[in-house]
Motif scaffolding. Structure first.
Motif: not given
Ligand code: ADP
Length: 741
Positions: A556, A585-586
């Motif tokens: 994710v 999911l991304g």
């Molecule tokens: P970054 O800040 O580098 O994006 P982190 O791991 O610190 O990465 O935080 C990512 C956050 O965003 C998490 O809460 C994750 O669940 C959420 N997230 C990232 N991509 C998605 C997505 N496509 N759909 C839902 N939640 C997402």
């Protein structure tokens, strides 16, 4: 040695029925899968570096007579982010012709046992591991579009404020770094450091945390409400009172200035951090307010009692001013101000948060507006906490402009969530924001980009002008300063090392809690972990993947090169080959990356063991954390990483690369120096396919061959405390250190 027993979830998961198999006919599957797509354009900064970029692990803070870093011969070529992907595709296609490599069990070279102090809060600076990773910076992009016609009126500022009466060499406005005890004596101002030509020795990165006091009843929050509080809002969202902590630090008035806030304006972890930290600070009796832009794409369904609170805010801009309205509302109990500019620039009505050529101007305007609002409304916080390049100008506005208008009290903490995006732009930004002496501000000691002498760097401004600078894990603080992961800011971090440290992020336990999560159908905790597998079944039904005995490996996150795209792709095929299922999911704002993952999705659409969901979907992410068995985080670099923390809370075993915050929070089941009951995942070191396979392969083997052991790792992960309790105290300690006493 445990006996071989069925995998942990076999009791719950029924074998796949022939009927169910039929259900997954390709056509039907594609139709249903395609229904829930949501493409969200998400991007971080638009950098405009025009000189070759280089890892600065070698760099030394220059003296005034030194050659500029940008004038030195770069020791490696700029690399386009998507080049990794192209290389990966080529590699993958090549390797696809061969059979998948046979797994050679556990590769010790990739996860050697460490013989280090088991001190949990590791001071990693002495751990000068030479990581193979050499980060690259985005290539040059055109300067942001010129601001179009604006709703301007004459600046309300006296002439002497617009061009503050300080000589060009005067650095007195730059706040003195404040540090405890001996740090103060070791301190050098930027100008001292540059004139003496002193090269600060690499300093250990400080962890500014005091031991927690014995918990007792915490004081009630101060009632300092400065704005109308709609009663309906209070009833709609009661303040969470999950836990109370004692603190010897008197309560403070803290203002967060941020581009993101979960769940109303979320792109990545920054949004979660601002919400979770603010929540924790309030629980501890502080008064917290959050200022963010009033985007048209805010999740308004999560804002209670939204009302206009300041209708006539004129924000200086290009020698005139733009009219703004400020709204107030509660976001799950947090007090928020939303700034809405009325200008044909249309800064925040664009359907998404980032991804525009004028992003740097948009957020510079927002930051100026936030400071103007604080000043005009007579707010006098103890602490202003700003985040990433988007709001990094707050301290320069404070100490170069608003201080002379009477705002002498606040101190500034600046948190860097990602060094890769620094907000580098042309010097016209200075004129736009009212920093009217380009020769003074565009100086190496202040805003001038360390590579490009004709550009200003907003993140650098934040580092230079703030009273304290944090990044989001001690390990990454050290990597950024000493191991070439500062994307050019290494010399600046060295100069300002006495006010620099790392605090591991927490996660909000009200939002991420499998016992009460409203997005998952079956609640569970460490004592009834079997219930987790009911969520696994729901996840499979929702994504139309086979209901069988296989483990689900998930990813994710943002589909950014930082996240290790080529390893993610490799992991998909490796997992399928090793009798696992894969769920992704991304999304990415980069069209090339997105279309690449779309084609991968089409390629695997008929595979009953794989689902790729392109888009941003908060609700689905909760179900994935609850339903998957393992989460993969194979990042090239990772300042902290929240996905592994969230996954662990849900008993989903993390498989991570040993870098940044991942290394600070995940401890390998087989090779960690931690006691057995504190080992909570799988870790690999080298950023390559065999590194990934060493950890993922061990996890899959353990799942199948030693399910009891696997279950223990799940429980160990769930027992860790990754709440905001400890980081909240750490930030309070920092605030207390810098506040004007
Ligand atoms: P970054 O800040 O580098 O994006 P982190 O791991 O610190 O990465 O935080 C990512 C956050 O965003 C998490 O809460 C994750 O669940 C959420 N997230 C990232 N991509 C998605 C997505 N496509 N759909 C839902 N939640 C997402």
């Amino acid at each position: 040695m445990a006996q071989k027993t069925p995998p942990p979830d076999t009791k719950v998961d029924a074998p796949e029925s022939p009927k169910k198999g039929k259900l997954r006919k390709a056509t039907e599957k594609s139709a249903r899968k395609d229904e829930s797509r949501t493409e969200t354009t998400r991007s971080k900064a638009t950098d405009v570096r025009s000189s070759p970029e280089t890892s600065l692990g070698r760099a030394v803070p220059p003296t005034k007579s030194d050659t500029l870093p940008s004038e030195k011969t770069p020791d490696h070529k700029p690399e386009k982010d998507t080049a990794h992907l192209a290389a990966a595709i080529a590699l993958e296609e090549k390797s696809a012709r061969k059979a998948l490599p046979k797994v050679s069990g556990e590769k010790r070279e990739n996860a050697e046992p460490k013989k280090k102090s088991p001190d949990a809060k590791i001071n990693r600076a002495d751990e000068k591991k030479q990581l193979k990773l050499v980060p690259t910076v985005s290539p040059a992009k055109p300067a942001e579009a010129e601001a179009s016609s604006r709703d301007l009126k004459k600046s309300p500022y006296p002439e002497e404020i617009q061009s503050a009466p300080i000589s060009d060499t005067d650095t007195s406005s730059i706040p003195e770094p404040i540090a405890a005890g001996d740090a103060k004596t070791a301190e050098q101002t930027p100008s001292e450091a540059t004139t003496t030509g002193a090269t600060p020795a690499p300093e250990p990165v400080r962890q500014y945390s005091k031991p927690l006091e014995k918990p007792e009843e915490s004081p009630e929050p101060e009632s300092v409400s400065l704005e109308p509080v709609p009663p309906s809002a209070i009833q709609a969202e009661p303040e969470p009172r999950a836990h109370h902590h004692a603190s010897t630090i008197p309560s403070m008035y803290i203002v967060q200035i941020t581009p993101e806030l979960a769940p109303v304006a979320k792109v990545g972890g920054l949004a979660d951090v601002v919400f979770g930290l603010s929540n924790e600070l309030e629980i501890r009796g502080n008064h917290v307010e959050i200022i963010l832009p009033k985007y048209d794409c805010l999740r308004y369904d999560h804002i209670w009692g939204l009302c206009e609170t300041y209708g006539d805010l004129w924000v200086p801009w290009y020698g005139g001013a733009i009219h703004c309205t400020v709204y107030f509302g509660f976001v799950h109990g947090r007090k928020c101000f939303f700034i809405e500019p009325h200008s044909s620039d249309n800064f925040f009505n664009r359907g998404s948060i980032y991804g525009f050529n004028d992003d740097v101007l948009r957020f510079a305007f927002f930051t100026r507006a936030a400071m103007e609002f604080l000043w005009k409304s007579g707010k006098n916080p103890d602490i202003i906490h700003c985040h990433d390049w988007q709001t990094a100008l707050a301290p320069i506005f404070l100490f170069e402009i608003y201080k002379f208008l009477g705002m002498t009290h606040p101190r500034v903490c600046f948190t860097i969530h990602n060094f890769k995006h620094q907000g580098v732009t042309g010097t016209q930004l200075l004129q736009a924001t009212g920093l009217n002496r380009p020769e003074y501000y565009c100086h190496y000691d202040r805003l001038r980009d360390n590579f490009n002498p004709h550009a200003v760097n907003l993140m650098k401004a934040g580092v230079v002008y703030s009273n304290f600078v944090t990044t989001v894990s001690p390990r990454h603080a050290s990597e950024a300063k000493d191991q070439g992961q500062g994307f050019g800011l290494e010399p600046t971090l060295h100069i300002h090392h006495v006010k620099y440290g790392g605090v591991v992020n927490g996660i909000d336990y009200n939002m991420w809690n499998p016992e009460i999560d409203r997005y998952i159908p079956h609640h569970y905790g460490v004592d009834n972990i079997e219930e987790k597998y009911k969520n696994k079944k729901v996840l499979r039904d929702r994504l139309m993947i086979a209901d069988n005995e296989k483990p689900i490996v998930a990813f994710v996150g943002r589909l950014d090169p930082q996240k290790g795209l080529e390893l993610i792709r490799h992991a998909v095929f490796y997992t399928l080959h090793r009798r696992g299922q894969f769920v992704l999911l991304g999304s990415s704002p980069d069209g090339q990356i997105n279309s690449y993952f779309w084609s991968l999705k089409h390629q695997l659409n008929d595979n009953p063991d794989c689902h790729i969901e392109i888009g941003f979907n908060e609700e689905l992410s909760h179900l994935i954390y609850a339903g998957a068995d393992m989460i993969l985080v194979p990042s090239q670099f990772e300042p902290c990483g929240l996905t592994q923390l969230i996954a662990m809370r849900y008993g989903t075993v993390p498989i991570v690369r040993e870098v940044g915050g991942l290394a600070d929070t995940v401890f390998d089941k087989d090779y960690s120096y931690k006691p057995l009951n504190e080992r909570n995942g799988y870790v690999f070191r080298d950023y390559d396919y065999s590194g990934l396979e060493s950890a993922l392969g061990r996890a899959l083997s353990c799942y199948y061959d030693y399910p009891d052991h696997f279950r223990e790792v799940m429980k160990n992960a769930m027992r860790y405390d990754f709440s905001w309790k400890n980081p909240g105290q750490d930030y309070l300690n920092i605030y207390d250190l810098i506040r004007e006493k």
